[in-house]
Write a protein that holds these residues in place. Structure first.
Motif, mmCIF file in Angstrom:
data_model
loop_
_atom_site.group_PDB
_atom_site.id
_atom_site.type_symbol
_atom_site.label_atom_id
_atom_site.label_comp_id
_atom_site.label_asym_id
_atom_site.label_seq_id
_atom_site.Cartn_x
_atom_site.Cartn_y
_atom_site.Cartn_z
ATOM 1 N N MET A 167 0.845 -1.184 0.000
ATOM 2 C CA MET A 167 0.000 0.000 0.000
ATOM 3 C C MET A 167 0.886 1.242 0.000
ATOM 4 O O MET A 167 1.879 1.286 0.712
ATOM 5 C CB MET A 167 -0.912 -0.007 1.222
ATOM 6 C CG MET A 167 -1.843 1.173 1.347
ATOM 7 S SD MET A 167 -3.043 1.391 0.011
ATOM 8 C CE MET A 167 -3.925 -0.135 0.038
ATOM 9 N N ILE A 168 0.504 2.233 -0.790
ATOM 10 C CA ILE A 168 1.177 3.525 -0.800
ATOM 11 C C ILE A 168 0.178 4.558 -0.278
ATOM 12 O O ILE A 168 -0.820 4.840 -0.932
ATOM 13 C CB ILE A 168 1.651 3.920 -2.214
ATOM 14 C CG1 ILE A 168 2.604 2.864 -2.777
ATOM 15 C CG2 ILE A 168 2.316 5.302 -2.176
ATOM 16 C CD1 ILE A 168 2.967 3.066 -4.236
ATOM 17 N N PHE A 169 0.448 5.075 0.907
ATOM 18 C CA PHE A 169 -0.389 6.132 1.471
ATOM 19 C C PHE A 169 0.094 7.457 0.922
ATOM 20 O O PHE A 169 1.284 7.784 1.033
ATOM 21 C CB PHE A 169 -0.285 6.150 2.999
ATOM 22 C CG PHE A 169 -0.776 4.888 3.654
ATOM 23 C CD1 PHE A 169 -2.134 4.683 3.856
ATOM 24 C CD2 PHE A 169 0.113 3.911 4.063
ATOM 25 C CE1 PHE A 169 -2.591 3.519 4.453
ATOM 26 C CE2 PHE A 169 -0.333 2.748 4.666
ATOM 27 C CZ PHE A 169 -1.690 2.544 4.859
ATOM 28 N N ILE A 170 -0.806 8.220 0.330
ATOM 29 C CA ILE A 170 -0.460 9.520 -0.220
ATOM 30 C C ILE A 170 -1.117 10.589 0.637
ATOM 31 O O ILE A 170 -2.346 10.623 0.760
ATOM 32 C CB ILE A 170 -0.924 9.649 -1.681
ATOM 33 C CG1 ILE A 170 -0.226 8.597 -2.546
ATOM 34 C CG2 ILE A 170 -0.658 11.062 -2.199
ATOM 35 C CD1 ILE A 170 -0.736 8.517 -3.961
ATOM 36 N N LEU A 171 -0.291 11.426 1.243
ATOM 37 C CA LEU A 171 -0.797 12.547 2.043
ATOM 38 C C LEU A 171 -0.827 13.768 1.145
ATOM 39 O O LEU A 171 0.174 14.140 0.535
ATOM 40 C CB LEU A 171 0.111 12.788 3.248
ATOM 41 C CG LEU A 171 0.314 11.589 4.177
ATOM 42 C CD1 LEU A 171 1.277 11.945 5.305
ATOM 43 C CD2 LEU A 171 -1.015 11.096 4.725
ATOM 44 N N TYR A 172 -1.990 14.384 1.070
ATOM 45 C CA TYR A 172 -2.203 15.520 0.190
ATOM 46 C C TYR A 172 -2.905 16.608 0.987
ATOM 47 O O TYR A 172 -3.861 16.333 1.708
ATOM 48 C CB TYR A 172 -3.077 15.083 -0.998
ATOM 49 C CG TYR A 172 -3.579 16.226 -1.835
ATOM 50 C CD1 TYR A 172 -2.751 16.851 -2.743
ATOM 51 C CD2 TYR A 172 -4.877 16.681 -1.701
ATOM 52 C CE1 TYR A 172 -3.204 17.909 -3.509
ATOM 53 C CE2 TYR A 172 -5.348 17.739 -2.462
ATOM 54 C CZ TYR A 172 -4.501 18.347 -3.370
ATOM 55 O OH TYR A 172 -4.945 19.402 -4.115
ATOM 56 N N GLY A 173 -2.415 17.835 0.870
ATOM 57 C CA GLY A 173 -3.059 18.954 1.544
ATOM 58 C C GLY A 173 -2.214 20.203 1.427
ATOM 59 O O GLY A 173 -1.076 20.166 0.957
ATOM 60 N N ALA A 174 -2.754 21.282 1.889
ATOM 61 C CA ALA A 174 -2.100 22.589 1.803
ATOM 62 C C ALA A 174 -0.958 22.704 2.806
ATOM 63 O O ALA A 174 -0.872 21.937 3.763
ATOM 64 C CB ALA A 174 -3.138 23.684 2.077
ATOM 65 N N SER A 175 -0.104 23.690 2.586
ATOM 66 C CA SER A 175 0.937 24.015 3.566
ATOM 67 C C SER A 175 0.266 24.319 4.896
ATOM 68 O O SER A 175 -0.738 25.025 4.940
ATOM 69 C CB SER A 175 1.720 25.254 3.121
ATOM 70 O OG SER A 175 2.461 24.977 1.978
#
Length: 155
Positions: free
Chosen positions: A1-9
Motif C-alpha cells: 500500500m502507498i499512502f499519499i498525504l495531500y493537503g495545503a501548507s
C-alpha cells in the motif's frame, strides 16, 4: 500500500507522516534541486541533487515549486515498497501520477485546513510574509486541481 498525504501548507501533513512513521510505515524521500535548509539531512529530508542529476532520474512524478524541482524516483519506490507499506507527501500532479501508475495500491488521504489556520501555522513556523503569500497562491491553484482526482479519505 502507498499512502499519499495531500493537503495545503500548514494542514498537518508532516504530523500525519510522523504518525505513520511511528507505526513503522516508511516514507518515500523525494529528490529536489533546492538548497538544503538548516537541520535537513540528505537522504532523510530529501535527496538534494543538482538540475542535471535530477533530469537523469527516472521519476514517478515531478513538480516545480518556487523555481525548484521535486520528484519521487522509481528507484525509491521500488526499493522501499517491495512488500512494505510506504507513504509520501504530494501535490495534485503527484497524486494523479501515483494513482495512474499504482492504481489500487494507493490510498489518498486529503488533509484539510482553512486558509486562516494555514496562515497561522506558517507564521508560527517562522515563515516570511512573502513565503506565506506564495504558498497561499499555490493553495488556491491546488484547490482547483483537486477536481481531477478523488481522495479516498478527507480528514
Amino acid at each position: 500500500m502507498i499512502f499519499i498525504l495531500y493537503g495545503a501548507s500548514g494542514s498537518g501533513k508532516t504530523l500525519a507522516g510522523e504518525y505513520l512513521k511511528s507505526l513503522g510505515v516508511e516514507e518515500l524521500v523525494s529528490h529536489t534541486t533546492r538548497k538544503r535548509r538548516p537541520g535537513e539531512v540528505h537522504g532523510k529530508s530529501y535527496y538534494f541533487v543538482d538540475y542535471l542529476e535530477f533530469e537523469k532520474l527516472k521519476k514517478v512524478e515531478q513538480s516545480v515549486y518556487a523555481g525548484e524541482f521535486y520528484g519521487v524516483s522509481e528507484e525509491e519506490v521500488m526499493l522501499k515498497h517491495q512488500k512494505n507499506p510506504v507513504f509520501t507527501v504530494l501535490d495534485s500532479n503527484g497524486v494523479r501520477a501515483f494513482r495512474e501508475r499504482f492504481k489500487e495500491d494507493t490510498l489518498i488521504i486529503e488533509i484539510k485546513t482553512t486558509p486562516s489556520k494555514m496562515r497561522e501555522r506558517m507564521k508560527n513556523r517562522g515563515e516570511s510574509g512573502q513565503t506565506i503569500r506564495r504558498r497561499m497562491r499555490y493553495y488556491l491553484k491546488e484547490r482547483k486541481n483537486r477536481k481531477h482526482f478523488y481522495p479516498d479519505y478527507s480528514i
